[in-house]
Write a protein that holds these residues in place. Sequence first.
Motif, short mmCIF file in Angstrom:
data_model
loop_
_atom_site.label_atom_id
_atom_site.label_comp_id
_atom_site.label_asym_id
_atom_site.label_seq_id
_atom_site.Cartn_x
_atom_site.Cartn_y
_atom_site.Cartn_z
N SER A 144 0.82 -1.16 -0.09
CA SER A 144 0.10 -0.11 0.19
C SER A 144 0.91 1.26 -0.05
O SER A 144 0.55 2.27 -0.53
CB SER A 144 -0.87 0.08 1.38
OG SER A 144 -2.04 -0.20 1.17
N SER A 176 -4.41 -5.37 -6.45
CA SER A 176 -5.72 -5.60 -7.28
C SER A 176 -7.02 -4.82 -6.40
O SER A 176 -7.90 -4.38 -7.11
CB SER A 176 -5.74 -6.99 -7.34
OG SER A 176 -4.84 -7.51 -8.22
N MET A 177 -6.95 -5.16 -5.04
CA MET A 177 -8.19 -4.62 -4.23
C MET A 177 -8.17 -3.15 -4.44
O MET A 177 -9.30 -2.36 -4.65
CB MET A 177 -8.09 -5.01 -2.74
CG MET A 177 -8.11 -6.50 -2.55
SD MET A 177 -9.32 -7.33 -3.41
CE MET A 177 -10.91 -6.77 -2.52
N GLN A 178 -6.94 -2.60 -4.49
CA GLN A 178 -6.93 -1.00 -4.51
C GLN A 178 -7.34 -0.55 -5.79
O GLN A 178 -7.77 0.44 -5.88
CB GLN A 178 -5.70 -0.46 -4.06
CG GLN A 178 -5.17 -0.72 -2.87
CD GLN A 178 -4.45 0.15 -1.83
OE1 GLN A 178 -4.23 1.34 -2.52
NE2 GLN A 178 -3.62 -0.07 -0.88
N MET A 179 -6.91 -1.10 -6.98
CA MET A 179 -7.21 -0.84 -8.43
C MET A 179 -8.80 -1.33 -8.72
O MET A 179 -9.27 -0.80 -9.81
CB MET A 179 -6.44 -1.41 -9.35
CG MET A 179 -4.81 -1.24 -9.06
SD MET A 179 -4.59 0.77 -9.09
CE MET A 179 -4.80 0.94 -10.63
N ARG A 180 -9.32 -1.99 -7.50
CA ARG A 180 -10.81 -2.58 -8.09
C ARG A 180 -10.93 -3.49 -9.14
O ARG A 180 -12.08 -3.69 -9.52
CB ARG A 180 -11.79 -1.34 -8.35
CG ARG A 180 -11.76 -0.42 -7.10
CD ARG A 180 -12.52 -1.00 -5.81
NE ARG A 180 -12.77 -0.06 -4.82
CZ ARG A 180 -11.96 0.12 -3.64
NH1 ARG A 180 -10.79 -0.79 -3.63
NH2 ARG A 180 -11.99 0.80 -2.79
N HIS A 181 -9.93 -3.99 -9.52
CA HIS A 181 -9.80 -5.27 -10.52
C HIS A 181 -8.57 -6.06 -10.58
O HIS A 181 -7.39 -5.57 -9.73
CB HIS A 181 -10.17 -4.76 -11.93
CG HIS A 181 -9.17 -4.03 -12.58
ND1 HIS A 181 -8.88 -2.61 -12.26
CD2 HIS A 181 -8.02 -4.36 -13.31
CE1 HIS A 181 -7.63 -2.12 -12.74
NE2 HIS A 181 -7.48 -3.02 -13.65
N THR A 182 -8.57 -7.14 -10.88
CA THR A 182 -7.43 -8.21 -10.77
C THR A 182 -6.35 -7.64 -11.77
O THR A 182 -6.70 -7.74 -13.07
CB THR A 182 -7.98 -9.38 -11.07
OG1 THR A 182 -8.86 -9.84 -9.85
CG2 THR A 182 -6.64 -10.38 -11.03
#
Length: 430
Positions: A144, A176-182
Amino acid sequence: MTDIKSLIRPEKPVFLGGENPFEAMMSRFDYAAQLLNLDGGLYKVLRNPEKQLIVSVPVQMDNGQVEVFTGYRVLYNTSRGPGKGGIRFDKAVTLEEVTALAAWMTWKCAVVNIPFGGSKGGVNCDPLAMSVTELERMTRRYTSAIMQLLGPDSDVPAPDVNTNERVMAWVMDTYSMQMRHTVTAVVTGKPIEMGGSAGRREATGRGCMIVTQEALRHLGLPSTGARVAVQGFGNVGSVSADLLHRAGFSVVAVSDVKGGIYNEKGLDIPDVLSWRSKNRYLSGYKNAQAITNDELLALDCEVLLPAALENVITAKNADKIRAKVIVEGANGPTAAGADEILDRKGIFVVPDILANAGGVTVSYFEWVQDRGGYFWDEETVNNRLAQIMTNSFRNVLDVAKKYNVNMRIAAYTLAIDRVAAVHRLRGMYA
Ligand code: NAD
């Protein structure tokens, strides 16, 4: 044009106690830069990192207390493509060490001509004293904290000292969680199930085997029956030993941190691997005599393959080496002071930034496969790796002949020339 000699290493960063890997690297870099008659301005650009990020990594430990670790990520040079370089968790991690390793990655990617720059990261911690859940929390918080640098188009980490597939899975998940996609292509060295590449685990050892064959061919020595001594029996050393054994070499000695085993008729490597998997260490293995790591380095053999640590071949022991060829599986196994002695003895050295570049090459394949969403079988990976390693060996050899220098200086010269060429074409952004 500025005179390059007046610029060479104006200040000397000091770290890691003994022999300084940044200095060892820079002394070879300087030699190559002079051979290329590198412009003074470009020299200054290439000897400085692009970006250095220092972050605090607060982690709630299992006992409820909060610990704050220091993390680093350095992008040394990204003119040829996204930064590429591992993340290490270690008590010895410092900004200077990470910077030196990031520079090393820049030259390594350029030697094998893959479209990456060089980067490296690390967290100063004692991972062996931490639980898995503490490591996971630390990895996620560190990821992060360095988010601004990461990305498939900007900076792509991989495993390094004390990090592995599982850590890469956490980095990939956090990003990926922060970008909202894998985003699988944000790291390499991942588990196969989540976008890793076939052949990645064996890639560094396979690359070492290929350049060993090329070196013997160049010297007119037969591979079949050629005696090999391998220091270090981890990922790089054990895979190299196994593949060389299968290719008809006679692996006469291998070692680990506790010492080595030697059989002048050649070790049965599959049997040694099976012993090691049951007993963890090589010591106690039958059908061989015990030797020390120092004795292994001085064995009478055709090929010495250091695949453990840095600075094992120094000005103090280089004279004792009897191998005809040294293939540097490890990063920085030869101290700068040993180069001249090895040259004088006529030992042919395949330098680390070429010999162990198989790993980053298959990392590149992993990134390509992730971005294409189309995966190759192991045979395709191995064939493409063989092509790149063989071509790279021959390209470095051509440079060595052109400038009448050893393979190490030739590899640096080729790498610096490639990075410098891109800088010239791109020009100076103002
Ligand atoms: P590893 O941890 O899997 O194995 C290291 C081996 O070295 C072990 O067998 C260990 O017992 C031995 N060792 C440790 N201390 C020793 C000592 N004092 N004397 C002799 N042996 C000792 O590590 P690895 O991934 O095989 O990496 C080895 C080297 O190769 C490192 O320099 C690493 O940076 C470099 N390298 C690794 C890769 C890769 O893909 N794994 C790629 C490029 C370079």
